[in-house]
Design a protein around this motif. Structure first.
Motif, PDB file in Angstrom:
ATOM      1  N   GLY A  44       0.406  -1.049  -0.567  1.00  0.00           N
ATOM      2  CA  GLY A  44      -0.286   0.232  -0.065  1.00  0.00           C
ATOM      3  C   GLY A  44       0.723   1.331   0.171  1.00  0.00           C
ATOM      4  O   GLY A  44       0.407   2.166  -0.555  1.00  0.00           O
ATOM      5  N   TYR A  45       2.060   1.347   1.044  1.00  0.00           N
ATOM      6  CA  TYR A  45       2.887   2.149   0.671  1.00  0.00           C
ATOM      7  C   TYR A  45       3.566   3.201   0.006  1.00  0.00           C
ATOM      8  O   TYR A  45       3.599   3.374  -0.956  1.00  0.00           O
ATOM      9  N   VAL A  46       4.518   1.402  -1.328  1.00  0.00           N
ATOM     10  CA  VAL A  46       4.252   1.668  -3.006  1.00  0.00           C
ATOM     11  C   VAL A  46       3.594   2.395  -3.566  1.00  0.00           C
ATOM     12  O   VAL A  46       4.346   3.000  -4.365  1.00  0.00           O
ATOM     13  N   PHE A  47       2.008   1.766  -3.705  1.00  0.00           N
ATOM     14  CA  PHE A  47       0.903   2.149  -4.091  1.00  0.00           C
ATOM     15  C   PHE A  47       1.374   4.032  -4.353  1.00  0.00           C
ATOM     16  O   PHE A  47       0.889   4.659  -4.806  1.00  0.00           O
ATOM     17  N   GLY A  48       1.038   4.192  -2.457  1.00  0.00           N
ATOM     18  CA  GLY A  48       0.831   5.326  -2.646  1.00  0.00           C
ATOM     19  C   GLY A  48       2.433   6.457  -2.804  1.00  0.00           C
ATOM     20  O   GLY A  48       1.678   7.457  -3.804  1.00  0.00           O
ATOM     21  N   ILE A  49       3.288   6.248  -2.622  1.00  0.00           N
ATOM     22  CA  ILE A  49       4.583   6.575  -3.505  1.00  0.00           C
ATOM     23  C   ILE A  49       4.382   6.819  -5.095  1.00  0.00           C
ATOM     24  O   ILE A  49       4.922   8.100  -5.353  1.00  0.00           O
ATOM     25  N   GLY A  50       3.871   5.714  -6.031  1.00  0.00           N
ATOM     26  CA  GLY A  50       4.166   5.905  -6.723  1.00  0.00           C
ATOM     27  C   GLY A  50       2.918   7.256  -7.473  1.00  0.00           C
ATOM     28  O   GLY A  50       3.485   7.066  -8.627  1.00  0.00           O
ATOM     29  N   ILE A  51       1.999   6.764  -6.727  1.00  0.00           N
ATOM     30  CA  ILE A  51       1.183   7.800  -7.322  1.00  0.00           C
ATOM     31  C   ILE A  51       1.386   9.233  -6.774  1.00  0.00           C
ATOM     32  O   ILE A  51       1.997  10.030  -7.595  1.00  0.00           O
ATOM     33  N   GLY A  65       7.196   6.000 -11.291  1.00  0.00           N
ATOM     34  CA  GLY A  65       6.477   5.316 -10.133  1.00  0.00           C
ATOM     35  C   GLY A  65       4.762   5.553 -11.262  1.00  0.00           C
ATOM     36  O   GLY A  65       4.011   4.365 -10.223  1.00  0.00           O
ATOM     37  N   VAL A  66       4.204   5.580 -12.001  1.00  0.00           N
ATOM     38  CA  VAL A  66       2.737   4.634 -12.843  1.00  0.00           C
ATOM     39  C   VAL A  66       3.870   3.108 -12.322  1.00  0.00           C
ATOM     40  O   VAL A  66       2.558   2.434 -12.025  1.00  0.00           O
ATOM     41  N   TYR A  67       5.039   2.796 -12.765  1.00  0.00           N
ATOM     42  CA  TYR A  67       5.697   1.105 -13.025  1.00  0.00           C
ATOM     43  C   TYR A  67       5.378   0.749 -11.601  1.00  0.00           C
ATOM     44  O   TYR A  67       4.391  -0.635 -10.879  1.00  0.00           O
ATOM     45  N   ILE A  68       6.293   1.765 -11.103  1.00  0.00           N
ATOM     46  CA  ILE A  68       5.982   0.977  -9.235  1.00  0.00           C
ATOM     47  C   ILE A  68       3.996   0.527  -8.294  1.00  0.00           C
ATOM     48  O   ILE A  68       4.150  -0.221  -7.661  1.00  0.00           O
ATOM     49  N   THR A  69       3.832   1.646  -9.277  1.00  0.00           N
ATOM     50  CA  THR A  69       1.797   2.084  -8.684  1.00  0.00           C
ATOM     51  C   THR A  69       1.259   0.106  -9.656  1.00  0.00           C
ATOM     52  O   THR A  69       0.648  -0.489  -8.447  1.00  0.00           O
ATOM     53  N   ILE A  70       1.763   0.384 -10.929  1.00  0.00           N
ATOM     54  CA  ILE A  70       1.231  -1.323 -11.157  1.00  0.00           C
ATOM     55  C   ILE A  70       1.860  -1.958 -10.654  1.00  0.00           C
ATOM     56  O   ILE A  70       1.105  -3.214 -10.554  1.00  0.00           O
ATOM     57  N   LEU A  71       2.934  -2.479 -10.419  1.00  0.00           N
ATOM     58  CA  LEU A  71       3.510  -3.792  -9.379  1.00  0.00           C
ATOM     59  C   LEU A  71       3.457  -3.743  -7.970  1.00  0.00           C
ATOM     60  O   LEU A  71       2.862  -4.770  -8.184  1.00  0.00           O
ATOM     61  N   SER A 191       3.579  -8.256 -18.155  1.00  0.00           N
ATOM     62  CA  SER A 191       5.012  -8.113 -17.726  1.00  0.00           C
ATOM     63  C   SER A 191       5.844  -7.644 -18.817  1.00  0.00           C
ATOM     64  O   SER A 191       6.817  -6.778 -19.043  1.00  0.00           O
ATOM     65  N   LEU A 192       5.774  -7.464 -20.049  1.00  0.00           N
ATOM     66  CA  LEU A 192       6.671  -7.252 -21.284  1.00  0.00           C
ATOM     67  C   LEU A 192       5.864  -5.576 -21.434  1.00  0.00           C
ATOM     68  O   LEU A 192       6.224  -4.678 -21.882  1.00  0.00           O
ATOM     69  N   GLY A 193       4.586  -5.276 -20.375  1.00  0.00           N
ATOM     70  CA  GLY A 193       3.403  -4.420 -20.773  1.00  0.00           C
ATOM     71  C   GLY A 193       4.706  -3.216 -19.372  1.00  0.00           C
ATOM     72  O   GLY A 193       5.046  -2.536 -19.922  1.00  0.00           O
ATOM     73  N   THR A 194       5.075  -3.985 -18.512  1.00  0.00           N
ATOM     74  CA  THR A 194       5.381  -2.519 -17.046  1.00  0.00           C
ATOM     75  C   THR A 194       7.153  -2.310 -18.050  1.00  0.00           C
ATOM     76  O   THR A 194       7.635  -1.143 -17.090  1.00  0.00           O
ATOM     77  N   GLN A 195       7.876  -2.421 -19.230  1.00  0.00           N
ATOM     78  CA  GLN A 195       9.615  -2.796 -19.481  1.00  0.00           C
ATOM     79  C   GLN A 195       8.583  -1.258 -20.440  1.00  0.00           C
ATOM     80  O   GLN A 195       9.188  -0.666 -20.998  1.00  0.00           O
ATOM     81  N   LEU A 196       7.122  -0.706 -20.416  1.00  0.00           N
ATOM     82  CA  LEU A 196       7.166  -0.326 -21.964  1.00  0.00           C
ATOM     83  C   LEU A 196       7.095   0.346 -21.195  1.00  0.00           C
ATOM     84  O   LEU A 196       7.107   1.723 -21.446  1.00  0.00           O
TER      85      LEU A 196
END
Length: 255
Positions: A44-51, A65-71, A191-196
């Motif tokens: 939850g913390y990582v999600f918020g930091i990503g935003i 930031g978008v990536y770590i929220t998705i992760l 997984s491919l989308g994360t790298q894009l």
């Protein structure tokens, strides 16, 4: 009605009491409960930091930031989905944070590539059509995987089962009518989308090859098991529906 000073004193009193009691409460909790809480809080913390990164960081950091929220979303919803559809198999591993050493190395490699390329080519990491296409791919992959999990319900498990349970069914309807392994298809494209999203050319190629190899081998093992479980019914299912992944046909019996 309490005045401002009264409200402040009451708030401080409650906070101090909670801080004093919390260590003892945590010690009395079962270890598993504490581990679940820690992982959920972390995600939850990582999600918020990503935003926050997406909203206020320099443009070359925003897609990270978008990536770590998705992760964070992916890993938390894996646990939440199992808790919903198959709670009897729920464990700490359902977060799949410790999926494998290779998974951890792959994630770290993508972070390193992003940081290095941003240092020398910051413009390369600014949001573009590629990064937003990656976001769409991640969202679609996530939806496909969760749809597969909720369609399979108690038949879904993160671990390939070696023994057939009494209530284990062969699911061929819904999303399974379009591909035999929709959860793997969703995860593959996620997984491919994360790298894009990160616009990591090196890791995109590496993820493509590594993910394909992983799911190729995983599907072979799983389909041998499914053929043992369901016999001719699964053979007929194989004839009608593909695996859903490119150049992966699965395990076929030579009849």
């Amino acid at each position: 009605m309490l005045c401002y000073d009264g409200k402040l004193s009451f708030f401080c009193f409650i906070v101090a009491a909670v801080i004093a009691i919390l260590p003892e409460v945590l010690l009395r909790l079962e270890l598993n409960v504490l581990q679940v809480a820690v992982r959920a809080v972390f995600l939850g913390y990582v999600f918020g930091i990503g935003i926050i990164i997406f909203l206020i960081a320099p443009s070359s950091w925003q897609m990270f930031g978008v990536y770590i929220t998705i992760l964070a979303t992916f890993h938390y919803t894996e646990f939440l989905s199992i808790a919903w559809i198959n709670p009897s198999t729920l464990s700490i591993d359902s977060f799949i944070l410790n999926h494998s050493i290779a998974y951890g190395v792959a994630a770290c490699s993508s972070w390193i590539e992003f940081v290095v390329e941003r240092q020398y080519f910051p413009v390369m990491k600014e949001s573009s059509f590629i990064s937003y296409f990656g976001l769409i791919l991640c969202i679609c992959g996530e939806i496909l995987r969760k749809l597969a999990m909720f369609t399979a319900k108690h038949n879904f498990n993160h671990i390939v089962q070696s023994e057939k349970m009494d209530d284990h069914e062969l699911i061929t309807y819904g999303i399974y009518g379009f591909c035999r392994h929709p959860s793997y298809v969703g995860w593959f494209y996620w997984s491919l989308g994360t790298q894009l999203i990160l616009q990591n050319p090196v890791c995109f190629l590496a993820y493509t090859m590594a993910s394909w190899k992983f799911f190729h081998d995983r599907i072979l093992i799983e389909e041998i098991t499914l053929l043992n479980f369901f016999g001719q019914d699964y053979v007929e299912y194989q004839k009608k529906v593909s695996t859903g992944l490119p150049f992966i046909s699965g395990y076929k019996l030579n009849l």
